[in-house]
Scaffold this motif. Structure first.
Motif, short mmCIF file in Angstrom:
data_model
loop_
_atom_site.label_atom_id
_atom_site.label_comp_id
_atom_site.label_asym_id
_atom_site.label_seq_id
_atom_site.Cartn_x
_atom_site.Cartn_y
_atom_site.Cartn_z
N LEU A 86 56.72 84.03 36.67
CA LEU A 86 55.31 83.79 35.96
C LEU A 86 55.71 82.79 36.05
O LEU A 86 56.48 81.88 35.30
N ALA A 137 51.01 88.07 41.51
CA ALA A 137 51.15 87.67 40.64
C ALA A 137 53.15 87.54 40.88
O ALA A 137 53.74 88.36 41.25
N THR A 138 53.65 86.80 39.58
CA THR A 138 55.00 86.06 39.41
C THR A 138 55.70 84.93 40.98
O THR A 138 56.59 85.17 40.82
#
Length: 242
Positions: A86, A137-138
């Motif tokens: 993240l 995401a990430t």
């Protein structure tokens, strides 16, 4: 009979790279795999170099050695890793690592093999991006470097088309490889839920990418360059969550 050409495939010993390597061998070509470990399969036309493509000096040395021995006209820049985080935890050293692995190594290899391609007035370059470029995401460092691959490839397509060299990109979606199953076990509820969220209702396989790569590498396909093909089961059309 198909003319035997010499191909280099990075990350050619496992996952998507192994499938591409095997596809090219089946097509009758000589294949040179550049990876951190040797492939667990053999073939009379397979040559393996064990190299860390994140090491700039190692990559340059191997590229020069191969260029001196072989006329490479097919190049598949496939090697890659994810390094997920993240944004609060993103590490700049990971960005440096992925920049060299995904971008720097690609530039070094193309520069090494361009003289042979230009001399033969023929070359095919396929660079591996990712569906993650449209958002996941990430994937800050991963998606950023994979997006740069597309911009760079479009630039090279403009520069090299006059020499009979095409440059195209494949952006895979969720493909079942060792790298994938390290995050999501294949026979798990999470994997089944992900497959069900994909428009075609299945996860991708390495062969899906190998067949697309073979299309771009085909000598007859000289009128397609600078393009990005999403081989993703439709996941580039909306959001997914891993």
């Amino acid at each position: 009979m198909t003319e035997q050409l010499c191909a280099v495939v990075t990350g050619g010993s496992a996952g998507i790279g192994a499938a591409i390597t095997q596809q090219l061998l089946e097509d009758g070509h000589k294949v040179i795999s550049l990876a951190r470990r040797a492939a667990d399969f053999t073939h009379d036309n397979l040559i393996s170099y064990e190299v860390d493509l994140a090491d700039r000096a190692q990559t340059a040395a191997v590229a020069a050695e191969i260029a001196a021995k072989y006329d490479v006209t097919l190049l598949v820049n496939n090697a890659g890793v994810i390094r997920p985080d993240l944004i609060e935890d993103v590490k700049l050293e990971d960005l440096d690592y992925l920049t060299q692995l995904h971008l720097g190594a690609m530039i070094t290899l193309i520069q090494a093999f361009l003289p042979a391609m230009k001399a033969k007035k023929f070359g095919r370059i396929v660079n591996m991006s990712s569906r993650a470029i449209v958002g996941l995401a990430t994937r800050t460092n991963y998606a950023g470097t994979k997006a740069a691959i597309i911009s760079m490839s479009r630039t090279w397509a403009l520069e090299l088309g006059q020499h009979g060299i095409t440059v195209n990109v494949i952006a895979p979606g969720p493909i079942v490889t060792d790298m994938f199953t390290e995050v999501i076990p294949e026979d798990s509820d999470k994997a089944r839920a992900l497959a069900n969220s994909i428009p075609v209702k299945r996860l991708g396989q390495s062969d899906d990418i190998a067949r697309a790569t073979a299309f771009f590498l085909d000598k007859k396909n000289s009128f397609v360059t600078g393009q990005t093909l999403f081989v993703c089961g439709g996941t580039s059309l909306g959001s997914i969550s891993l």
